[in-house]
Design a protein around this motif. Structure first.
Motif, short mmCIF file in Angstrom:
data_model
loop_
_atom_site.label_atom_id
_atom_site.label_comp_id
_atom_site.label_asym_id
_atom_site.label_seq_id
_atom_site.Cartn_x
_atom_site.Cartn_y
_atom_site.Cartn_z
N SER A 1 25.24 -1.87 1.53
CA SER A 1 25.91 -0.84 0.84
C SER A 1 25.91 0.37 1.59
O SER A 1 26.81 1.33 1.06
N GLY A 2 25.09 0.84 2.22
CA GLY A 2 24.90 2.19 2.96
C GLY A 2 24.29 3.29 2.16
O GLY A 2 24.23 4.39 2.52
N ARG A 3 23.88 2.83 0.99
CA ARG A 3 23.18 3.82 0.20
C ARG A 3 21.86 3.62 -0.35
O ARG A 3 21.25 4.37 -1.22
N SER A 4 21.16 2.71 0.15
CA SER A 4 19.66 2.44 -0.24
C SER A 4 18.85 3.64 0.27
O SER A 4 18.72 4.06 1.35
N PRO A 5 18.23 4.33 -0.84
CA PRO A 5 17.31 5.48 -0.58
C PRO A 5 16.22 5.29 0.34
O PRO A 5 16.21 6.22 1.19
N ASN A 6 15.69 4.19 0.51
CA ASN A 6 14.66 3.78 1.69
C ASN A 6 15.14 3.93 2.83
O ASN A 6 14.45 4.12 3.99
N ILE A 7 16.44 3.37 3.08
CA ILE A 7 16.97 3.18 4.27
C ILE A 7 17.60 4.56 4.77
O ILE A 7 17.32 4.87 6.00
N LEU A 8 18.06 5.21 3.90
CA LEU A 8 18.37 6.65 4.28
C LEU A 8 17.33 7.56 4.63
O LEU A 8 17.46 8.42 5.85
N ALA B 1 0.89 -1.05 -0.02
CA ALA B 1 -0.02 0.10 -0.10
C ALA B 1 0.63 1.33 0.22
O ALA B 1 0.50 2.22 -0.84
N ILE B 2 1.93 1.34 0.89
CA ILE B 2 2.81 2.31 0.90
C ILE B 2 3.51 2.50 -0.27
O ILE B 2 3.58 3.63 -0.99
N SER B 3 4.11 1.32 -0.93
CA SER B 3 4.69 1.58 -2.04
C SER B 3 3.99 2.09 -3.24
O SER B 3 4.53 2.76 -4.09
N ASN B 4 2.95 1.48 -3.36
CA ASN B 4 1.78 2.14 -4.31
C ASN B 4 1.46 3.54 -4.26
O ASN B 4 1.43 4.17 -5.24
N ASP B 5 1.14 3.87 -2.91
CA ASP B 5 0.49 5.35 -2.73
C ASP B 5 1.54 6.14 -2.75
O ASP B 5 1.42 7.65 -3.09
N TYR B 6 2.77 6.02 -1.90
CA TYR B 6 3.93 7.07 -1.71
C TYR B 6 5.21 6.81 -2.46
O TYR B 6 5.95 7.64 -2.43
N GLY B 7 5.43 5.74 -3.22
CA GLY B 7 6.52 5.24 -3.83
C GLY B 7 7.44 4.34 -2.67
O GLY B 7 7.18 4.35 -1.50
N PHE B 8 8.39 3.52 -3.29
CA PHE B 8 9.32 2.49 -2.37
C PHE B 8 10.15 3.23 -1.63
O PHE B 8 10.26 2.63 -0.42
N GLU B 9 10.71 4.35 -1.71
CA GLU B 9 11.61 5.11 -1.04
C GLU B 9 10.97 5.54 0.27
O GLU B 9 11.46 5.79 1.23
#
Length: 207
Positions: A137-144, A106-114
Motif C-alpha cells: 500500500s505504501g501507507r503502513s505506519p510502521n514501514i514509513l 517486546a517492542i510492540s508491547n513497550d513502544y507500540g506496533f508503529e
C-alpha cells in the motif's frame, strides 16, 4: 445423486476453479509484462541492485522490513542473500527484522506496533547500511516510521510498493512501484524483482 450427476457437478466446479486460477495468472503475467516494458522500472532496479551490491561489498548490511506477506518476503530475501541464490559466493549480511518473536512482541508491547521496526533500526542500523522496506500500500505506519528512522541514521532507503503507494517515495532514496494495485500481484512482482536483484548481486560478487 447418480454417479453421472456427481461427476458432472465435479467437472463444473473444477472448471470454475480453473477459470479463477487462469484469470489470476493472466493478471500476474500482464503486470510482469508491464514491468519488463517499463524503462523507468528497469532503471530503478538497476540502481537498486548496484547500491545494494556496493554497500554489501563495503561490509555493510541489508535490513528488510514488511508486514504480513511482505514480512514473509523479507525473510525469503534475507535467506537468499545470507545463504545463496544460485551460485557459490561469499556470504553477505542481511537481516529480516520480521522474524524474532521476542523482539517483535517486546517492542510492540513497550513502544507500540508503529515502532516495531524503528527500535530495531536504532539498535542494528549504522551509516552506510541499506533498508529495504516492502509495503504493497505504501501507507503502513510502521514501514514509513522505519524509513524515516533509517534516513536519520544515514542508511540508504529503498522502498517496494504498488501503483497507489507513490507517496512512500518521500522517504526513499530509491522506490520501485509495481504496476498493479492488487496486493497478491504486487507481492509477486516484489519477489520476482528481488530474485533478479539477488542474481545480479551474485554475478557482481563473482567478478
Amino acid at each position: 445423486m447418480t454417479v453421472g450427476a456427481f461427476l458432472g457437478k465435479q467437472t463444473t466446479e473444477e472448471s470454475v476453479g480453473v477459470g479463477v486460477i487462469r484469470a489470476h495468472l493472466e493478471r500476474s503475467l500482464g503486470a510482469l509484462e508491464r514491468a519488463v516494458r517499463d524503462s523507468t522500472i528497469l532503471l530503478t532496479l538497476e540502481n537498486i541492485a548496484n547500491v545494494i551490491s556496493e554497500r554489501l561489498r563495503a561490509g555493510n548490511k541489508l535490513l528488510i522490513v514488511g508486514n504480513g506477506g511482505s514480512a514473509a518476503d523479507a525473510q525469503h530475501v534475507a535467506a537468499e542473500i545470507v545463504g545463496r541464490y544460485k551460485r557459490e559466493r561469499p556470504a553477505c549480511a542481511a537481516i529480516a527484522l520480521t522474524t524474532d518473536s521476542s523482539v517483535l512482541t517486546a517492542i510492540s508491547n513497550d513502544y507500540g506496533f508503529e515502532r516495531v521496526f524503528v527500535r530495531q533500526i536504532e539498535g542494528l542500523g549504522v551509516r552506510g547500511d541499506v533498508l529495504l522496506a516492502l509495503s504493497t500500500s505504501g501507507r503502513s505506519p510502521n514501514i514509513l516510521a522505519a524509513l524515516r528512522a533509517a534516513r536519520t541514521r544515514g542508511l540508504v532507503t529503498i522502498g517496494f510498493t504498488g501503483a497507489r503507494g507513490e507517496a512512500m517515495g518521500a522517504d526513499c532514496d530509491h522506490l520501485l512501484i509495481a504496476p498493479s494495485d492488487e496486493t497478491p500481484i504486487i507481492q509477486q512482482i516484489h519477489l520476482a524483482v528481488a530474485h533478479g536483484i539477488c542474481d545480479a548481486l551474485e554475478q557482481s560478487l563473482m567478478n
